[in-house]
Design a protein around this motif. Structure first.
Motif, PDB file in Angstrom:
ATOM      1  N   HIS A  88       0.165  -1.052   0.035  1.00  0.00           N
ATOM      2  CA  HIS A  88       0.484   0.180  -0.334  1.00  0.00           C
ATOM      3  C   HIS A  88       0.478   1.614  -0.011  1.00  0.00           C
ATOM      4  O   HIS A  88       2.002   1.363   0.327  1.00  0.00           O
ATOM      5  CB  HIS A  88      -1.325   0.024   0.940  1.00  0.00           C
ATOM      6  CG  HIS A  88       0.097   0.018   2.686  1.00  0.00           C
ATOM      7  ND1 HIS A  88       0.540  -0.861   3.068  1.00  0.00           N
ATOM      8  CD2 HIS A  88      -0.663   1.731   2.911  1.00  0.00           C
ATOM      9  CE1 HIS A  88       1.086  -0.548   3.963  1.00  0.00           C
ATOM     10  NE2 HIS A  88       0.680   0.897   4.362  1.00  0.00           N
ATOM     11  N   ILE A  89       0.340   2.310  -0.335  1.00  0.00           N
ATOM     12  CA  ILE A  89       1.152   3.252  -0.761  1.00  0.00           C
ATOM     13  C   ILE A  89       1.539   4.061   1.052  1.00  0.00           C
ATOM     14  O   ILE A  89       0.967   3.739   1.820  1.00  0.00           O
ATOM     15  CB  ILE A  89       0.429   5.402  -1.405  1.00  0.00           C
ATOM     16  CG1 ILE A  89      -1.124   5.569  -0.434  1.00  0.00           C
ATOM     17  CG2 ILE A  89      -0.044   3.886  -2.539  1.00  0.00           C
ATOM     18  CD1 ILE A  89      -2.033   5.712  -1.288  1.00  0.00           C
ATOM     19  N   LEU A  90       2.305   4.869   1.236  1.00  0.00           N
ATOM     20  CA  LEU A  90       2.330   6.139   2.745  1.00  0.00           C
ATOM     21  C   LEU A  90       1.431   6.811   2.626  1.00  0.00           C
ATOM     22  O   LEU A  90       1.095   6.871   2.144  1.00  0.00           O
ATOM     23  CB  LEU A  90       3.808   6.113   2.627  1.00  0.00           C
ATOM     24  CG  LEU A  90       5.208   4.870   2.206  1.00  0.00           C
ATOM     25  CD1 LEU A  90       6.791   5.119   2.162  1.00  0.00           C
ATOM     26  CD2 LEU A  90       4.753   3.421   2.748  1.00  0.00           C
ATOM     27  N   HIS A  91       1.248   7.107   3.820  1.00  0.00           N
ATOM     28  CA  HIS A  91       1.018   8.577   4.195  1.00  0.00           C
ATOM     29  C   HIS A  91       0.793   9.722   3.538  1.00  0.00           C
ATOM     30  O   HIS A  91      -0.117   9.793   3.691  1.00  0.00           O
ATOM     31  CB  HIS A  91       0.943   8.108   5.722  1.00  0.00           C
ATOM     32  CG  HIS A  91       1.988   8.980   6.351  1.00  0.00           C
ATOM     33  ND1 HIS A  91       2.229  10.363   6.283  1.00  0.00           N
ATOM     34  CD2 HIS A  91       3.331   8.149   6.577  1.00  0.00           C
ATOM     35  CE1 HIS A  91       3.121  10.595   6.799  1.00  0.00           C
ATOM     36  NE2 HIS A  91       3.886   9.690   6.840  1.00  0.00           N
ATOM     37  N   TYR A  92       2.069  10.129   2.835  1.00  0.00           N
ATOM     38  CA  TYR A  92       1.779  11.019   2.199  1.00  0.00           C
ATOM     39  C   TYR A  92       1.608  11.595   0.869  1.00  0.00           C
ATOM     40  O   TYR A  92       1.841  12.685   0.388  1.00  0.00           O
ATOM     41  CB  TYR A  92       3.299  12.128   2.018  1.00  0.00           C
ATOM     42  CG  TYR A  92       4.796  10.685   2.238  1.00  0.00           C
ATOM     43  CD1 TYR A  92       5.338  10.696   0.625  1.00  0.00           C
ATOM     44  CD2 TYR A  92       5.463   9.991   2.861  1.00  0.00           C
ATOM     45  CE1 TYR A  92       5.896  10.250   0.447  1.00  0.00           C
ATOM     46  CE2 TYR A  92       6.486   9.301   3.109  1.00  0.00           C
ATOM     47  CZ  TYR A  92       6.784   8.835   1.238  1.00  0.00           C
ATOM     48  OH  TYR A  92       7.706   8.216   1.193  1.00  0.00           O
ATOM     49  N   CYS A  93       1.782  10.110   0.519  1.00  0.00           N
ATOM     50  CA  CYS A  93       1.489   9.758  -0.849  1.00  0.00           C
ATOM     51  C   CYS A  93      -0.273  10.332  -1.261  1.00  0.00           C
ATOM     52  O   CYS A  93      -1.418  10.351  -0.621  1.00  0.00           O
ATOM     53  CB  CYS A  93       1.146   8.699  -1.267  1.00  0.00           C
ATOM     54  SG  CYS A  93       3.347   7.897  -1.603  1.00  0.00           S
ATOM     55  N   GLU A  94      -0.415  10.479  -2.985  1.00  0.00           N
ATOM     56  CA  GLU A  94      -1.232  11.006  -3.175  1.00  0.00           C
ATOM     57  C   GLU A  94      -2.762  10.110  -3.755  1.00  0.00           C
ATOM     58  O   GLU A  94      -2.044   9.160  -3.732  1.00  0.00           O
ATOM     59  CB  GLU A  94      -1.458  11.565  -4.668  1.00  0.00           C
ATOM     60  CG  GLU A  94      -2.902  12.265  -5.304  1.00  0.00           C
ATOM     61  CD  GLU A  94      -2.213  13.167  -6.541  1.00  0.00           C
ATOM     62  OE1 GLU A  94      -2.385  14.225  -6.950  1.00  0.00           O
ATOM     63  OE2 GLU A  94      -1.354  12.748  -7.665  1.00  0.00           O
TER      64      GLU A  94
END
Length: 372
Positions: A88-94
């Motif tokens: 999964h994408i990280l917290h700061y990604c769009e």
């Protein structure tokens, strides 16, 4: 003595493919408390990693998952099915949403919720509607403590996009290529895509894709140059700056794509990777070699000239774990580093050739350059 949480008196039902953070956020909204307060109530403090984006909530261990299951009156299997994948994408990604899914939810009287698949780094297209996901800033989950307010923001974005179909122009050019690599990481079509498109088993195909994505994104500050993906963007006249496409590989070996902030850049990365992998497979086929188009040959011949030295070394190291028959047939250069060095030395020649063919390049989009 292990604490057993008291079950919540009322629990809203999770919806199809809803991610855990979305469900917990809707629970918090039902009780009028923040996600953080809700988790503290069941003696499960919100990990600091998720303070900025509670949508990405995932239990740290089995004990935490059991705590949520008991407090929220659900089985541990149900909770596990809602947890975002390891990619999964990280917290700061769009983030990305399918406006058609949300519009259908609203029209049919269903709650607005966030699908688990939308959080995967490789998810840039909706499987159901075959349309590109629309970018959403992740900071909305820092502005709102629970699902109250999130639904309004998502519906506003949905209405705006459906009203103006000209938005997201860059993503629209990738929607024919991106799904292949996305489907490789999904259970439903993974076997079919791995075998027919990449001629590998699922595990090997995923490994090759992840390694190639890492190599394409990797830059070493000491080399003072762009990543290979930035070079491809330059070739295709797509205005991505260097920082959007530059990743430093870390020891924890989290998929590099999950650190790419922009949804459009992630779409570009997986579309290029799919084009390279597919053209490599075709290049290794005696029947297809004679029929290769010029655009297919581009992906095969230009790769090494675009890769910085650190990426070549990374890919060569990772390729030692690839199936030997696949490497020998589709990536024979990896058996001889001298051939790669020779290809890299021709970079100036390749750039000169590309500049001379600028008129052709400007007319080309990535979706038109794909090998199929």
């Amino acid at each position: 003595m292990e604490f057993t949480p008291k079950p919540l008196p009322v629990v809203v039902m999770p919806l199809e493919d809803e991610c855990l953070g979305s469900w917990i956020g809707r629970l918090g909204a039902y009780y009028g408390i923040s996600v953080s307060t809700l988790l503290k109530t069941i003696h499960l403090p919100l990990p600091c990693n998720y303070l900025k984006n509670w949508l990405l909530l995932r239990p740290i261990n089995l004990s935490d998952a059991l705590t949520i299951a008991k407090a929220c009156r659900h089985s541990k299997e149900s909770i596990a099915s809602m947890v975002p994948s390891t990619g999964h994408i990280l917290h700061y990604c769009e983030l990305g949403i399918c406006v058609h899914c949300l519009a259908e939810d609203h029209a049919n009287g269903r709650p607005i919720y966030w699908r688990r698949k939308w959080l995967d780094a490789v998810s840039v297209v909706c499987d159901q509607h075959e349309s590109c996901l629309i970018p959403i800033e992740s900071n909305i989950f820092r502005c709102y403590n629970n699902w109250t307010g999130i639904e309004t923001q998502l519906l506003k974005a949905t209405e705006r996009v459906l009203r103006d179909q000209e938005t997201n122009k860059i993503l629209d050019s990738f929607d024919k290529t991106s799904p292949f690599l996305q489907w490789l990481f999904c259970d439903e079509l993974a076997q079919q895509i791995a075998g027919s498109r990449y001629r590998l088993d699922v595990v090997s195909a995923r490994q090759v894709a992840s390694d190639l994505l890492d190599a394409l994104l990797y830059v070493n500050p000491a080399e003072q140059r762009s990543s290979a993906l930035h070079e491809y963007a330059w070739y295709l006249k797509i205005p991505f700056d260097n920082q959007q496409l530059s990743i430093h590989i870390r020891s924890n070996h989290v998929m590099s794509l999950s650190r790419v902030q922009s949804l459009e850049v992630r779409a570009f990365a997986i579309a290029v990777t799919d084009a390279i992998m597919f053209s490599r497979v075709r290049w290794g086929s005696p029947q297809a070699t004679e029929n290769l188009t010029e655009t297919s040959s581009f992906w095969t011949s230009s790769l090494w000239a675009f890769l910085p030295k650190c990426s070549v070394e990374l890919l060569s190291l990772r390729a030692q774990n690839w199936p030997s028959h696949y490497t020998q047939t589709c990536w024979p250069e990896l058996r001889g580093m001298e051939k790669i060095a020779m290809s890299q030395s021709s970079k100036k020649t390749l750039r000169s050739m590309i500049i001379q063919e600028n008129a052709l390049v400007i007319k080309s989009k990535l979706a038109d350059i794909r090998s199929n």
